[in-house]
Design a protein around this motif. Structure first.
Motif, PDB file in Angstrom:
ATOM      1  N   ASN A 162       0.826  -1.217   0.000  1.00  0.00           N
ATOM      2  CA  ASN A 162       0.000   0.000   0.000  1.00  0.00           C
ATOM      3  C   ASN A 162       0.857   1.263   0.000  1.00  0.00           C
ATOM      4  N   GLY A 163       2.001   1.199  -0.673  1.00  0.00           N
ATOM      5  CA  GLY A 163       2.933   2.311  -0.666  1.00  0.00           C
ATOM      6  C   GLY A 163       3.258   2.833  -2.049  1.00  0.00           C
ATOM      7  N   THR A 164       4.250   3.715  -2.074  1.00  0.00           N
ATOM      8  CA  THR A 164       4.697   4.353  -3.310  1.00  0.00           C
ATOM      9  C   THR A 164       6.217   4.299  -3.391  1.00  0.00           C
ATOM     10  N   ILE A 165       6.724   4.483  -4.604  1.00  0.00           N
ATOM     11  CA  ILE A 165       8.158   4.609  -4.827  1.00  0.00           C
ATOM     12  C   ILE A 165       8.364   5.695  -5.874  1.00  0.00           C
ATOM     13  N   GLN A 166       9.355   6.535  -5.638  1.00  0.00           N
ATOM     14  CA  GLN A 166       9.670   7.626  -6.563  1.00  0.00           C
ATOM     15  C   GLN A 166      11.179   7.731  -6.723  1.00  0.00           C
ATOM     16  N   ALA A 167      11.573   8.290  -7.855  1.00  0.00           N
ATOM     17  CA  ALA A 167      12.994   8.532  -8.110  1.00  0.00           C
ATOM     18  C   ALA A 167      13.190  10.007  -8.405  1.00  0.00           C
ATOM     19  N   GLY A 168      14.307  10.526  -7.957  1.00  0.00           N
ATOM     20  CA  GLY A 168      14.702  11.889  -8.271  1.00  0.00           C
ATOM     21  C   GLY A 168      16.190  11.900  -8.537  1.00  0.00           C
ATOM     22  N   SER A 169      16.625  12.791  -9.409  1.00  0.00           N
ATOM     23  CA  SER A 169      18.035  12.832  -9.757  1.00  0.00           C
ATOM     24  C   SER A 169      18.418  14.242 -10.163  1.00  0.00           C
ATOM     25  N   LYS A 170      19.274  14.863  -9.347  1.00  0.00           N
ATOM     26  CA  LYS A 170      19.778  16.199  -9.687  1.00  0.00           C
ATOM     27  C   LYS A 170      21.027  16.494  -8.873  1.00  0.00           C
TER      28      LYS A 170
END
Length: 188
Positions: A162-170
């Motif tokens: 019941n969760g989420t996953i996200q990616a960020g790159s900077k």
């Protein structure tokens, strides 16, 4: 020495087979099986880091666990998610890797981050799609750096919790953030 090499190879082979089984199940619209039990996240994080260090002895992984970290989740699946993210960081990043687990209220946040070339912004929307890879070349060459289902499976595991996953790159840093409830009200 040769026993250690054989053990690392067996661990990688088992991980590949497990990933292929999960990939096949989810692609056939079968729900990802999860077995929720009560436990702390610290041991899961440290075991995942140890497994990746065994396969990649030069990997520098710092683990930090803070806050309220008891919860109800599938230990094996969350371990698999973390191993997938750590292996991704080893193969495509540079420098130290950090893994943070922060529990606050009813939420657990897991963050795996590494230094290295950023993932192009155009690749971020499809990063968790099956059998995709960002357009940057991997740091390591060989079978372990091949395009695999690791990030897709990580997304499936997060969703099963019941969760989420996200990616960020900077700014030379790539970060994967997973948020799951510490005590899910229902199983998907």
């Amino acid at each position: 020495m040769s026993v250690a090499i054989a053990q690392r190879g067996a661990v990688r082979m088992k991980r590949m087979i497990d990933d292929l089984l999960v990939f096949t199940r989810t692609r056939l619209d079968d729900a990802l099986p999860v077995d929720f039990t009560s436990r702390g996240i610290g041991r899961i994080c440290n075991d995942a880091a140890d497994e990746v260090r065994a396969s990649y002895p030069d990997a520098r992984i710092d683990v930090r666990v803070t806050g309220e970290t008891a919860g109800k989740w599938d230990r094996a699946r969350i371990g698999q998610l973390l191993i997938n993210l750590l292996v991704n960081a080893v193969q495509h990043g540079a420098g130290n890797i950090s893994m943070d687990a922060l529990g606050h209220g009813g939420q657990l946040t897991l963050v795996v981050s590494n230094e290295g070339n950023p993932i192009p912004a155009a690749d971020l929307p499809t990063l968790f799609d099956p059998l995709t890879r960002a357009s940057r070349p991997p740091r390591q060459i060989g079978p372990s750096s091949s395009m695999g289902p690791g990030l897709y499976i990580s997304r499936c595991i997060a969703h099963a919790h019941n969760g989420t996953i996200q990616a960020g790159s900077k700014d030379g840093r790539t970060t994967f953030t997973v948020q799951i409830p510490r005590f899910p009200s229902h199983v998907l």
